[in-house]
Design a protein around this motif. Structure first.
Motif, PDB file in Angstrom:
ATOM      1  N   PRO A 165       0.824  -1.208   0.000  1.00 47.88           N
ATOM      2  CA  PRO A 165       0.000   0.000   0.000  1.00 47.88           C
ATOM      3  C   PRO A 165       0.865   1.269   0.000  1.00 47.88           C
ATOM      4  N   VAL A 166       0.357   2.299  -0.630  1.00 45.10           N
ATOM      5  CA  VAL A 166       1.029   3.594  -0.598  1.00 45.10           C
ATOM      6  C   VAL A 166       0.252   4.461   0.390  1.00 45.10           C
ATOM      7  N   VAL A 167       0.962   5.040   1.367  1.00 43.90           N
ATOM      8  CA  VAL A 167       0.251   5.808   2.387  1.00 43.90           C
ATOM      9  C   VAL A 167       0.726   7.256   2.458  1.00 43.90           C
ATOM     10  N   ASP A 168      -0.199   8.085   2.870  1.00 45.06           N
ATOM     11  CA  ASP A 168       0.111   9.477   3.123  1.00 45.06           C
ATOM     12  C   ASP A 168      -0.442   9.759   4.509  1.00 45.06           C
ATOM     13  N   ASN A 169       0.434   9.964   5.482  1.00 46.93           N
ATOM     14  CA  ASN A 169      -0.027  10.242   6.837  1.00 46.93           C
ATOM     15  C   ASN A 169      -0.949   9.137   7.362  1.00 46.93           C
ATOM     16  N   CYS A 170      -0.532   7.892   7.177  1.00 50.90           N
ATOM     17  CA  CYS A 170      -1.288   6.707   7.633  1.00 50.90           C
ATOM     18  C   CYS A 170      -2.529   6.402   6.792  1.00 50.90           C
ATOM     19  N   HIS A 171      -2.920   7.292   5.876  1.00 53.45           N
ATOM     20  CA  HIS A 171      -4.091   7.028   5.042  1.00 53.45           C
ATOM     21  C   HIS A 171      -3.667   6.377   3.732  1.00 53.45           C
ATOM     22  N   VAL A 172      -4.409   5.342   3.330  1.00 53.99           N
ATOM     23  CA  VAL A 172      -4.062   4.635   2.095  1.00 53.99           C
ATOM     24  C   VAL A 172      -4.471   5.477   0.887  1.00 53.99           C
TER      25      VAL A 172
ATOM     26  N   SER B  92      -2.083   1.774  -8.420  1.00 53.17           N
ATOM     27  CA  SER B  92      -3.520   1.845  -8.647  1.00 53.17           C
ATOM     28  C   SER B  92      -4.063   2.810  -7.600  1.00 53.17           C
ATOM     29  N   GLY B  93      -4.748   3.826  -8.073  1.00 51.26           N
ATOM     30  CA  GLY B  93      -5.201   4.871  -7.155  1.00 51.26           C
ATOM     31  C   GLY B  93      -6.514   4.539  -6.467  1.00 51.26           C
ATOM     32  N   GLU B  94      -7.298   3.665  -7.112  1.00 47.75           N
ATOM     33  CA  GLU B  94      -8.580   3.307  -6.505  1.00 47.75           C
ATOM     34  C   GLU B  94      -8.373   2.048  -5.683  1.00 47.75           C
ATOM     35  N   VAL B  95      -8.283   2.222  -4.384  1.00 47.19           N
ATOM     36  CA  VAL B  95      -7.981   1.076  -3.539  1.00 47.19           C
ATOM     37  C   VAL B  95      -9.231   0.640  -2.777  1.00 47.19           C
ATOM     38  N   GLN B  96      -9.497  -0.648  -2.822  1.00 45.52           N
ATOM     39  CA  GLN B  96     -10.588  -1.195  -2.023  1.00 45.52           C
ATOM     40  C   GLN B  96     -10.009  -1.576  -0.669  1.00 45.52           C
ATOM     41  N   THR B  97     -10.426  -0.891   0.377  1.00 41.30           N
ATOM     42  CA  THR B  97      -9.939  -1.247   1.715  1.00 41.30           C
ATOM     43  C   THR B  97     -11.032  -1.992   2.472  1.00 41.30           C
ATOM     44  N   LEU B  98     -10.633  -2.678   3.522  1.00 37.25           N
ATOM     45  CA  LEU B  98     -11.602  -3.343   4.397  1.00 37.25           C
ATOM     46  C   LEU B  98     -11.477  -2.708   5.776  1.00 37.25           C
ATOM     47  N   ALA B  99     -12.557  -2.692   6.530  1.00 33.69           N
ATOM     48  CA  ALA B  99     -12.507  -2.130   7.879  1.00 33.69           C
ATOM     49  C   ALA B  99     -12.157  -3.235   8.860  1.00 33.69           C
ATOM     50  N   GLU B 100     -11.357  -2.915   9.867  1.00 35.05           N
ATOM     51  CA  GLU B 100     -10.835  -3.955  10.765  1.00 35.05           C
ATOM     52  C   GLU B 100     -11.923  -4.645  11.582  1.00 35.05           C
TER      53      GLU B 100
ATOM     54  N   ARG C 227      -5.454  -9.595  -4.739  1.00 33.55           N
ATOM     55  CA  ARG C 227      -4.935 -10.706  -3.942  1.00 33.55           C
ATOM     56  C   ARG C 227      -4.778 -10.323  -2.483  1.00 33.55           C
ATOM     57  N   SER C 228      -4.772  -9.013  -2.232  1.00 33.84           N
ATOM     58  CA  SER C 228      -4.704  -8.589  -0.838  1.00 33.84           C
ATOM     59  C   SER C 228      -5.443  -7.272  -0.667  1.00 33.84           C
ATOM     60  N   PHE C 229      -5.897  -7.046   0.543  1.00 28.81           N
ATOM     61  CA  PHE C 229      -6.640  -5.823   0.834  1.00 28.81           C
ATOM     62  C   PHE C 229      -5.999  -5.092   2.014  1.00 28.81           C
ATOM     63  N   PRO C 230      -5.761  -3.785   1.863  1.00 27.12           N
ATOM     64  CA  PRO C 230      -5.327  -3.016   3.035  1.00 27.12           C
ATOM     65  C   PRO C 230      -6.491  -2.933   4.022  1.00 27.12           C
ATOM     66  N   VAL C 231      -6.183  -3.030   5.303  1.00 32.26           N
ATOM     67  CA  VAL C 231      -7.227  -2.966   6.325  1.00 32.26           C
ATOM     68  C   VAL C 231      -7.065  -1.654   7.093  1.00 32.26           C
ATOM     69  N   VAL C 232      -8.173  -0.951   7.287  1.00 31.40           N
ATOM     70  CA  VAL C 232      -8.101   0.349   7.964  1.00 31.40           C
ATOM     71  C   VAL C 232      -8.954   0.351   9.233  1.00 31.40           C
ATOM     72  N   ASN C 233      -8.612   1.273  10.160  1.00 32.56           N
ATOM     73  CA  ASN C 233      -9.418   1.408  11.376  1.00 32.56           C
ATOM     74  C   ASN C 233     -10.497   2.460  11.167  1.00 32.56           C
ATOM     75  N   LYS C 234     -11.192   2.811  12.249  1.00 31.71           N
ATOM     76  CA  LYS C 234     -12.305   3.774  12.138  1.00 31.71           C
ATOM     77  C   LYS C 234     -11.839   5.131  11.629  1.00 31.71           C
ATOM     78  N   GLN C 235     -10.594   5.479  11.941  1.00 36.23           N
ATOM     79  CA  GLN C 235     -10.047   6.771  11.478  1.00 36.23           C
ATOM     80  C   GLN C 235      -9.517   6.669  10.046  1.00 36.23           C
ATOM     81  N   ASN C 236      -9.786   5.520   9.429  1.00 30.85           N
ATOM     82  CA  ASN C 236      -9.342   5.303   8.059  1.00 30.85           C
ATOM     83  C   ASN C 236      -7.819   5.201   7.926  1.00 30.85           C
TER      84      ASN C 236
END
Lengths: 114, 307
Positions: free
Chosen positions: B58-65, B92-100, B117-126
């Protein structure tokens, strides 16, 4: 009033007669099965136009002892078979839900279960 | 489905499904995540993938994917001589994330729906908190299988007494199979009644279970209803594979329904289902994501004073 007394009412036909002839404890009139599920009392007659297998499932879960199908709607065979398995009486009448409810209520009032 | 069919391998495989469906993504995901920032190059990504044996970063900016670099993106860069390009231009700029806190069943739907093949997982703060691959799911499955085996061994040594309330049972339900809707509820009602549970409590369990059963049949593309019962409570959970509820608050509003004419003609779809379940439950939880599924859990306490 017992379940079998319904049969002698004017214009009622018994479609499923394998049941234990208990007292009728009350009545509930509704065509919404979720509503019946939530509010019908144990031992009541259900007055409805819903004549299919799910009516029996809901009646059985809610403890409804008798189903009265109004407006002469025809009951499906699998409904009657399910009712037989569950021992739920099924009657049919040409009257609508309102008239049927009034009739049953009058009989319940004149010969209460307890 | 008859009782006979429910016994044996089918019931235990359903049981394993239920166990893994019941897990949260956060319990299964890899928490150590390799991510890159916007100013990294594709070569940086290549090193990270190679050194850690992973297939996506994943590419992140300030913890956000903000993007995702897959093996495919990397191979394209290699082929086109773009290894020194910044990740920004090749990810790929359009990322499908899953919530933890989503149930794992949602992730399984996501793997089926998207070709990732893999999904970044995010918390409530994204914020990025983990990554989920199929490998994680397989490991969880193996873990639950062995737990199930241990339980079965234990049960063989200590058979359940016929009067015991302990039971776990899972039923599979199919779309529009109204004919069988209500069967699971009838069996559970009978089970509780035979063990002397009070009629009022049995009724509440029956309402919750029947409404969930009909919901699965009327609204989902198929799913499972499971019962986990012990002396102190009945837990009814419903898991489906979609389509998911767009607005959960609306779905919980009495009178709101998305049912079609046919469902209504059967006496359902009056918008009372979920409100009924909530009303009879001591604990109620619902989670839903469009395209992934819905999880509903209703708990009814059997001992008074615990609610």
């Amino acid at each position: 009033m017992k379940i079998s007394d319904i049969q002698s009412l004017d214009g009622f036909t018994c479609l499923q007669s394998e049941y234990v002839d208990d007292f009728v404890l009350g009545g509930y009139t509704s065509d919404l099965l979720s509503d019946v599920m939530a509010h019908a009392d144990e031992g009541s007659v259900l007055i409805t136009i819903q004549a299919h297998k799910n009516t029996v499932a809901v009646s059985s879960l809610a403890g409804v002892s008798t189903i009265i199908v109004c407006n002469n709607r025809s009951a499906t065979d699998d409904m009657l078979e399910a009712a037989r398995e569950q021992g739920i009486a099924v009657f049919q009448t040409a009257d609508n839900q309102f008239r049927t409810s009034v009739l049953i209520a009058q009989h319940l009032a004149s010969c209460p279960a307890r | 489905m008859s009782d006979e069919e429910q016994k044996g391998p089918l019931q235990s495989s359903l049981r394993v499904q239920e166990l893994i469906y019941g897990l949260k993504i956060s319990e299964v995901m890899t928490k150590k995540v390799f991510a890159v920032s916007r100013n990294c190059t594709m070569r940086d990504v290549q090193h990270i993938m190679k050194n850690n044996g992973i297939t996506g970063v994943p590419v992140v900016d300030n913890c956000h994917v903000v993007g995702f670099v897959s093996m495919n993106d990397l191979m394209n860069a290699l082929e086109q001589g773009g290894m020194d390009d910044g990740v920004i231009s090749r990810m790929s700029g359009e990322v499908q994330t899953l919530a933890e806190d989503m149930p794992l069943s949602f992730a399984i739907s996501a793997f089926n729906k998207f070709s990732f093949r893999s999904f970044p997982v995010v918390n409530k703060q994204n914020e990025l908190v983990g990554i989920l691959t199929f490998r994680n799911i397989n490991l969880a499955l193996i873990r639950e299988l062995s737990r199930q085996l241990r339980e079965m061994e234990h049960q063989n040594e200590h058979p359940v007494e016929p009067t015991s309330l302990d039971m776990v049972k899972v039923y599979q339900l199919h779309r529009y199979d109204f004919d069988n809707g209500g069967q699971a509820s009838s069996k559970i009602k009978k089970f509780l009644k035979e063990r002397g549970v009070s009629p009022q409590l049995v009724r509440r369990v029956a309402v919750a279970s029947y409404e969930l059963e009909i919901n699965l049949v009327a609204h989902s593309i198929g799913g499972m209803l499971s019962f986990d019962i012990n002396e102190s409570r009945v837990k009814v959970s419903s898991h489906d594979r979609g389509p998911g509820i767009a607005d959960v608050d609306q779905a919980l509003t009495e009178g709101f329904s998305t049912a079609n004419e046919w469902i209504r003609s059967q006496g359902f779809g009056a918008g009372m289902g979920l409100p009924n379940v909530k009303r009879v439950s001591d604990e109620f939880a619902i989670q839903s994501a469009v395209g992934m599924g819905t999880m509903i859990r209703a708990v009814i306490h059997l001992k008074t004073g615990e609610s």
